[in-house]
Design a protein around this motif. Structure first.
Motif, PDB file in Angstrom:
ATOM      1  N   GLY A 208     -12.197  22.337   2.116  1.00 15.65           N
ATOM      2  CA  GLY A 208     -11.321  22.120   0.963  1.00 15.65           C
ATOM      3  C   GLY A 208     -10.550  20.818   1.059  1.00 15.65           C
ATOM      4  N   HIS A 468     -14.455  15.830  -4.705  1.00 10.20           N
ATOM      5  CA  HIS A 468     -13.359  14.863  -4.592  1.00 10.20           C
ATOM      6  C   HIS A 468     -12.137  15.296  -5.376  1.00 10.20           C
ATOM      7  CE1 HIS A 468     -16.732  13.302  -7.091  1.00 10.20           C
ATOM      8  NE2 HIS A 468     -15.835  13.413  -8.023  1.00 10.20           N
ATOM      9  N   GLU A 469     -12.192  16.493  -5.991  1.00 13.73           N
ATOM     10  CA  GLU A 469     -11.089  16.957  -6.823  1.00 13.73           C
ATOM     11  C   GLU A 469     -10.244  18.042  -6.153  1.00 13.73           C
ATOM     12  OE1 GLU A 469     -10.616  15.953 -10.078  1.00 13.73           O
ATOM     13  OE2 GLU A 469     -12.413  14.731 -10.325  1.00 13.73           O
ATOM     14  N   VAL A 470     -10.768  18.670  -5.109  1.00 12.75           N
ATOM     15  CA  VAL A 470     -10.054  19.803  -4.501  1.00 12.75           C
ATOM     16  C   VAL A 470      -8.679  19.342  -3.997  1.00 12.75           C
ATOM     17  CG1 VAL A 470     -11.133  19.472  -2.225  1.00 12.75           C
ATOM     18  CG2 VAL A 470     -10.300  21.746  -2.890  1.00 12.75           C
ATOM     19  N   GLN A 471      -7.741  20.245  -3.974  1.00 17.52           N
ATOM     20  CA  GLN A 471      -6.314  20.022  -3.696  1.00 17.52           C
ATOM     21  C   GLN A 471      -5.584  19.454  -4.905  1.00 17.52           C
ATOM     22  OE1 GLN A 471      -5.184  18.324   0.083  1.00 17.52           O
ATOM     23  NE2 GLN A 471      -6.738  19.441   1.219  1.00 17.52           N
ATOM     24  N   GLY A 472      -6.332  19.099  -5.957  1.00 17.59           N
ATOM     25  CA  GLY A 472      -5.701  18.806  -7.248  1.00 17.59           C
ATOM     26  C   GLY A 472      -4.896  17.527  -7.334  1.00 17.59           C
ATOM     27  N   GLY A 473      -5.064  16.611  -6.357  1.00 18.43           N
ATOM     28  CA  GLY A 473      -4.199  15.435  -6.357  1.00 18.43           C
ATOM     29  C   GLY A 473      -4.881  14.128  -6.716  1.00 18.43           C
ATOM     30  N   ILE A 474      -6.158  14.178  -7.066  1.00 18.65           N
ATOM     31  CA  ILE A 474      -6.870  12.909  -7.267  1.00 18.65           C
ATOM     32  C   ILE A 474      -6.393  12.216  -8.549  1.00 18.65           C
ATOM     33  CG2 ILE A 474      -8.857  13.863  -8.499  1.00 18.65           C
ATOM     34  CD1 ILE A 474      -9.609  11.478  -5.775  1.00 18.65           C
TER      35      ILE A 474
ATOM     36  N   ASN B  15      -9.696  27.752  -0.390  1.00 18.17           N
ATOM     37  CA  ASN B  15      -9.132  26.412  -0.232  1.00 18.17           C
ATOM     38  C   ASN B  15      -8.529  25.803  -1.494  1.00 18.17           C
ATOM     39  OD1 ASN B  15     -11.293  25.212  -1.650  1.00 18.17           O
ATOM     40  ND2 ASN B  15     -12.491  24.979   0.216  1.00 18.17           N
ATOM     41  N   GLU B  19      -3.112  24.413  -4.953  1.00 18.98           N
ATOM     42  CA  GLU B  19      -2.999  23.889  -6.316  1.00 18.98           C
ATOM     43  C   GLU B  19      -2.897  25.023  -7.337  1.00 18.98           C
ATOM     44  OE1 GLU B  19      -5.282  23.208  -4.018  1.00 18.98           O
ATOM     45  OE2 GLU B  19      -7.233  22.686  -4.855  1.00 18.98           O
ATOM     46  N   CYS B 137     -19.945  17.925  -8.097  1.00 21.85           N
ATOM     47  CA  CYS B 137     -18.566  17.822  -8.549  1.00 21.85           C
ATOM     48  C   CYS B 137     -18.549  16.871  -9.734  1.00 21.85           C
ATOM     49  CB  CYS B 137     -17.713  17.283  -7.400  1.00 21.85           C
ATOM     50  SG  CYS B 137     -15.998  16.970  -7.819  1.00 21.85           S
ATOM     51  N   GLU B 224      -6.740  24.381 -12.562  1.00 29.11           N
ATOM     52  CA  GLU B 224      -5.626  24.016 -11.666  1.00 29.11           C
ATOM     53  C   GLU B 224      -5.761  22.591 -11.148  1.00 29.11           C
ATOM     54  OE1 GLU B 224      -8.268  25.536 -10.791  1.00 29.11           O
ATOM     55  OE2 GLU B 224      -8.721  25.285  -8.642  1.00 29.11           O
ATOM     56  N   ARG B 225      -6.884  21.938 -11.428  1.00 28.64           N
ATOM     57  CA  ARG B 225      -7.047  20.540 -11.014  1.00 28.64           C
ATOM     58  C   ARG B 225      -6.706  19.584 -12.161  1.00 28.64           C
ATOM     59  NH1 ARG B 225     -12.619  20.639  -7.377  1.00 28.64           N
ATOM     60  NH2 ARG B 225     -11.965  22.349  -6.016  1.00 28.64           N
ATOM     61  N   ASN B 231      -4.627  13.355 -13.801  1.00 31.20           N
ATOM     62  CA  ASN B 231      -5.800  13.949 -13.158  1.00 31.20           C
ATOM     63  C   ASN B 231      -7.072  13.678 -13.967  1.00 31.20           C
ATOM     64  OD1 ASN B 231      -3.740  16.711 -12.297  1.00 31.20           O
ATOM     65  ND2 ASN B 231      -4.506  15.163 -10.899  1.00 31.20           N
TER      66      ASN B 231
END
Lengths: 798, 267
Positions: A208, A468-474, B15, B19, B137, B224-225, B231
């Motif tokens: 993740g 490249h998007e996981v953790q939502g901070g990109i 994981n 978020e 992705c 959530e992204r 974003n």
């Protein structure tokens, strides 16, 4: 002595016997080192045990101690006085950082990763590692455990950072290598490529962690020695950056079980590969990212509750390195029978040396143990007390009550004799390529060929496989533009959701220039990494660097001479730009030997510079795709006739002799001024001008934005007179950018840039036509962005 | 009243929990990240919460197939708790891996209205390997369907969200598909049938479904992204044409809807 531990007969061994012991035990120790061990044990009046000699070999391995970078080097260059260098690392890397003395550097070179400040609450950690030898033999496992290992470096920094970003840079052989030309015992570059990408993908995605920056390069000399650089950025509370160990603290292992896997990884990595290396299967492992994720989940909770005082990862050398390093200032006592094993039957030295993945060691005050165990139980992670840190200044290892190793920390960590090595550098002479202006009036095919060359061609098929998007901070993706498929210069993420503060990560790497001069290759890699940072809205002022050297055998004076050249550039350019190194690593012995023919191949001398920058407001970031017809296209920075090692010369079969020079005063001013132009909102898009020069950079901006361009070479500012269209178009001079300026900002932009060379190349058009006029006014390129984009996208499509 | 309480379920390999947590907090919920061991042991009581969120990730490594091991664990150890939670009119959302889990538990699409003999918690649809045969992705356009789903009230007719998965191809027997259409249980469709707009080859371009009540919702894309407009992968292109007053990303409304529903309906 128990039957599971052997005494190694060295006291009475002659030199030949000492070397036989080293070779047959995969110890990778040289004669001088073996003699030092012999003398040490001679004074003790006993032979070492296998556990002891293995521990010393791991600790003294090139992989763990980086002896080449610390050795004394007698260096000579053509026409220069020979000089003595007392360690490349202290002289050129560490000294640069010390002299630059940035107040925002929190911890450099001392922990598992470098630490810089982020905001009032958090710091950032960054580390890049290589996993080259394992990836050559077992690409999937090698690359996966490479990324797994560097993630543990972040987790093992301070009291543990939360991993927030992965980077990866790969160097492979040419994808179209005929099978008949494969060196004996090596895998096809395509197979390595596929396996490495899958390994990084499966590990990073499962953990993740967004994989949002990287590069892929190709050169025939990487066929037998592919390079896999894996990097990780982590975020850590500011009050969790210090570690210490107190006598009485418990040695606690957390995570995966220990098996006979990965034994001798550190020493194996410190030797050349040959056509029999493929048989060394046991040195490479398959990772288990879910185990590592569980460790992260559990340890970050324990960190926040202050349950342990120190942490490090089990990497090369396994427990022997982890406990040996943590216990260095005090001493440690470990009982190997307590280690949780995957299966029975391991000899004590195997338990001690195993590089089984996904294990961390922490120092826990005894009163905190119950609470720690409670967390581990809730997260279903195994934690085992292996022993205690002591005040004996000895590393004492027991197995079922019997002493199997008893070493002085002082000898283990400081007994290694400092080697003296010879280095020479002689500038090579290559045939020079003249301009092709006399024979052609049309460079459209050259541009297409450049865009299609594997180093420049789109890597989208790989990038899409990484989350490249996981953790939502990109904030700035690796792929940008009208159809989300243009090549971004760098990525930007906001590690604290809701905050506008961001992190930019970029890289620079130019092994082709090493064929001309490793000094310019290294200098250009730094310049490129900084350009990439600036191109998305960062500033040189807030940028830190990491250096990762991948080189051939440093025992050969010519290879070491190239390393010296590169290290000198690292000092000169970093101090000129004011960008400190916070961490780095080297991987040497990237050579292949065919044992039947005796043929020896080295990789091109390769320096990866990774850059990290804190950007105060991500809303000021820009991307490289052009935004609207009618906007002006400017070149920033002077172009020189510097095509040595360029891709343009490359597609015509030349190397040349004038690699891009570095003019840090000019470059620094250019980058600082452009950086403030971007943060003032004067620049609509910006792209680093590098591989393939202005031609490739402008074409990428056009097709990423979905608009054509009408350009004229007369607008290019030059530092010396260039009377060749192709040289203007494809030179790879450093410190240059291409920017898009809206008509209403044109005057403000030009005013802002006073003192910096910048020239208007033309405009963005609302047709798909991509036209470049030569100096004489006639079009030398006339095509459409669709044709160019297709040339760029097709080669590595699947 | 107090803020709605959301339980974000975690296990080995989860994981996207952080978020998802942020999304619910921005929406005004009180959140708790809870490891499934703590629900099984009873240390945490599911009944104390009004929303259960199963976030994305690779639960137990997605060994065997995506989401299956967590689904089995929930079916074997939490069936009563889950059935009571749903019967109490509470909300469940599963995103990506969470959707895969909901489908494999059978909580989605739920039991057949016409065939009452089907036991509860029976899997009737699946999320299979993408037709591209690999993890991808990318951002995709979604069309919001007319449905009873409480999470998508007032969501724009077309929404742009990222997907990131290897096993997202929604597929089901013809009769189940017909039933989903008849009950309006399809919540989101990929805007076109062509790859890559339909990124995985899903039947009827299905990207998300709900149960017949609209209170259980699963989707492959990741709302959530997309919590802030920065974003959006093309925000640097949109900046000048878009309404710049709102900094909110299009994904947040889904979490706000859940919070608002609880406030209005679950005292």
């Amino acid at each position: 002595m128990s039957s599971t531990v052997n005494e190694i007969e060295i006291l009475n061994a002659d030199d030949a016997e000492l070397m036989r012991i080293s070779r047959e035990g995969t110890l990778s120790l040289n004669l001088n080192e073996m003699q030092t061990i012999q003398t040490h044990f001679g004074a003790l009046g006993r032979n070492p045990t296998d556990v002891e000699i293995e521990t010393i070999a791991q600790t003294w391995s090139e992989h763990c101690v980086h002896k080449t970078f610390k050795s004394i080097i007698l260096y000579s260059e053509e026409g220069e006085e020979p000089e003595q260098i007392d360690g490349l690392f202290p002289t050129y890397i560490q000294r640069a950082t010390e002299e630059i003395a940035k107040p925002w550097c929190v911890s450099v070179f001392s922990d598992n990763a470098g630490i810089i400040e982020f905001d009032e609450t958090f710091n950032l950690v960054f580390k890049v590692e290589t996993h080259n030898h394992p990836s050559a033999i077992e690409p999937y496992g090698g690359a996966g455990t490479g990324i797994g290992g560097v993630i543990r470096d972040s987790l093992g920094t301070g009291l543990g950072a939360k991993p927030i970003l992965n980077t990866d840079v790969f160097c492979f052989g040419m994808p179209d290598t005929p099978y008949a030309q494969l060196p004996k015992g090596t895998l096809h570059p395509k197979r390595v490529f596929k396996g490495v990408v899958a390994g990084v993908r499966d590990y990073g995605n499962r953990m993740g962690i967004p994989t949002a920056n990287g590069a892929i390069l190709f050169d025939a000399r990487y066929t037998a020695n592919p390079l896999v650089f894996c990097g990780n950025v982590g975020i850590i509370p500011r009050n969790r950056c210090e570690k210490s160990v107190e006598p009485g603290d418990l040695v606690v292992a957390i995570g995966g079980q220990t098996g006979r896997d990965g034994i001798h990884g550190a020493t194996f990595s410190s030797a050349e590969l040959d056509d029999t290396s493929e048989n060394l299967g046991s040195v490479v492992q398959i990772g288990n990212p879910i185990m590592e994720k569980k460790i992260v989940d559990a340890l970050l909770q324990a960190r926040d509750r202050n349950l342990y005082r120190s942490i490090t990862d089990c990497g090369a050398g396994g427990f022997s390195s982890a406990v040996g390093e943590m216990g260095e200032p005090v001493g440690a006592e470990v009982h190997l029978e307590r280690v949780s094993l995957k299966y029975e039957g391991l000899a004590p030295w195997e338990i001690w040396l195993s590089e089984a993945q996904e294990r961390m060691v922490i120092a826990v005050p005894p009163e905190n143990l119950p609470e720690l165990m409670e967390i581990c139980e809730a997260e279903v992670v195994e934690a085992t007390v292996l022993g205690t840190f002591t005040d004996t200044h000895r590393l004492q290892v027991f197995y079922e009550g019997e002493s199997v190793a008893d070493l002085e920390m002082e000898f283990l960590h400081h007994g290694l004799p400092k080697p003296v090595k010879q280095a020479v550098w002689q500038p090579p002479k290559h045939p020079e390529m003249p301009s092709r202006d006399k024979t052609t009036k049309n460079y459209t095919d050259d541009l297409k060929q450049l865009l299609a060359s594997p180093n420049i061609a789109s890597k989208e098929s790989v990038i899409r496989q990484y989350d490249h998007e996981v953790q939502g901070g990109i904030v700035i993706n690796p792929l940008v533009g009208a159809e989300n498929d243009g090549p971004s210069d760098a990525c930007v993420v906001t590690p604290v959701l809701g905050s506008r503060k961001g992190v930019i990560v970029a890289n620079g790497i130019n092994p082709k220039y090493s064929d001309v001069d490793p000094y310019l290759s290294a200098a250009s890699a730094i310049d490129e990494a900084l350009r990439n940072i600036v191109a998305v809205g960062g500033s040189v002022e807030k940028t830190a660097l990491l250096d990762n050297f991948c080189w051939g055998n440093p025992d050969k004076p010519d290879r070491l001479g190239e390393l010296v050249r590169a290290a000198k550039a690292c000092y000169d350019i970093a101090t000129a730009y004011g960008t400190p190194y916070i961490s780095g690593k080297d991987s040497l012995y990237n050579e292949y030997r065919d044992t039947t023919t005796g043929e020896q191949r080295a990789i091109p001398s390769t320096l990866l510079i990774s850059a990290i920058c804190v950007i105060p407001d991500i809303r000021r970031a820009v991307t490289m795709d052009v935004k609207a017809p009618g906007n002006f296209i400017y070149v920033v920075g002077n172009t020189y006739a510097e095509l040595g090692g360029s891709h343009y010369f490359g597609i015509h079969g030349f190397i040349g002799n004038n690699a891009p020079n570095i003019r840090p005063d000019e470059g620094k001013l250019t980058m600082e001024r452009l950086s403030t132009a971007i943060s003032s909102g004067l620049v609509r898009s910006c792209h680093d001008c590098s591989e393939g020069g202005i031609g490739v950079a402008a074409a990428e901006m056009a097709f990423a934005g979905g608009y054509g361009m009408s350009l004229n070479l007369n607008g290019i500012p030059t530092g010396d007179e260039i009377d060749a269209d192709d040289f203007l178009l494809f030179s790879e001079s450093n410190s240059r950018f291409i920017v898009e300026i809206e008509p209403q900002h044109r005057d403000a932009y030009e005013n802002h840039m006073k003192g910096v060379s910048t020239g208007c190349l033309g405009t963005v058009t609302d047709t798909p036509e991509f036209v470049v006029k030569g100096r004489a006014g006639a079009p030398i390129i006339k095509t459409s962005i669709d044709i160019l984009k297709s040339a760029w996208q097709t080669p590595l499509h699947s | 009243m107090t803020n709605p309480k959301v339980l974000i379920l975690r296990t080995a390999g989860t994981n996207c929990d952080a978020e998802t947590d942020t999304a619910f907090q921005l929406a005004g919920a009180e959140t708790a990240l809870v490891h499934i061991q703590n629900l099984i042991s009873g240390r945490v009581n599911l009944a104390d919460y009004q929303v259960l969120a199963i976030p994305g990730g690779f639960s137990y490594g997605d060994d065997i197939a995506a989401g299956i091991l967590l689904a089995i664990e929930m079916k074997h150890k939490l069936t009563d708790l889950l059935n009571r939670f749903v019967a109490d009119g509470k909300l469940v959302i599963g995103i990506c891996n969470g959707f895969q889990v909901l489908v494999r538990t059978g909580l989605l699409p739920g039991i057949s209205a016409s065939d009452s003999s089907t036991p509860e918690m029976t899997q009737r649809t699946t999320l299979a390997m993408n037709t591209s045969a690999r993890f991808e992705c990318r951002w995709v356009d979604l069309e919001t369907q007319e449905s009873p789903c409480v999470f998508t009230k007032g969501v724009k007719p077309r929404v742009y969200l990222p997907v990131a998965h290897a096993e997202g191809r929604f597929t089901a027997p013809t009769d189940v598909l017909a039933e989903l259409e008849a009950n309006h249980q399809v919540v989101f469709r990929y805007a076109e049938s062509e790859y890559p707009i339909n990124p995985n080859g899903s039947d009827a371009d299905i990207a998300g479904i709900c149960d017949a009540t609209g209170r259980i919702f699963g989707l492959m894309p990741h709302p959530e992204r997309f919590l802030t407009k920065w974003n959006h992968p093309r925000w640097t292109r949109l900046a000048e044409t878009q309404d710049t007053a709102s900094e909110e990303g299009d994904g947040l409304v889904i979490f706000k809807n859940a919070v608002n529903y609880v406030k209005a309906n679950l005292p």
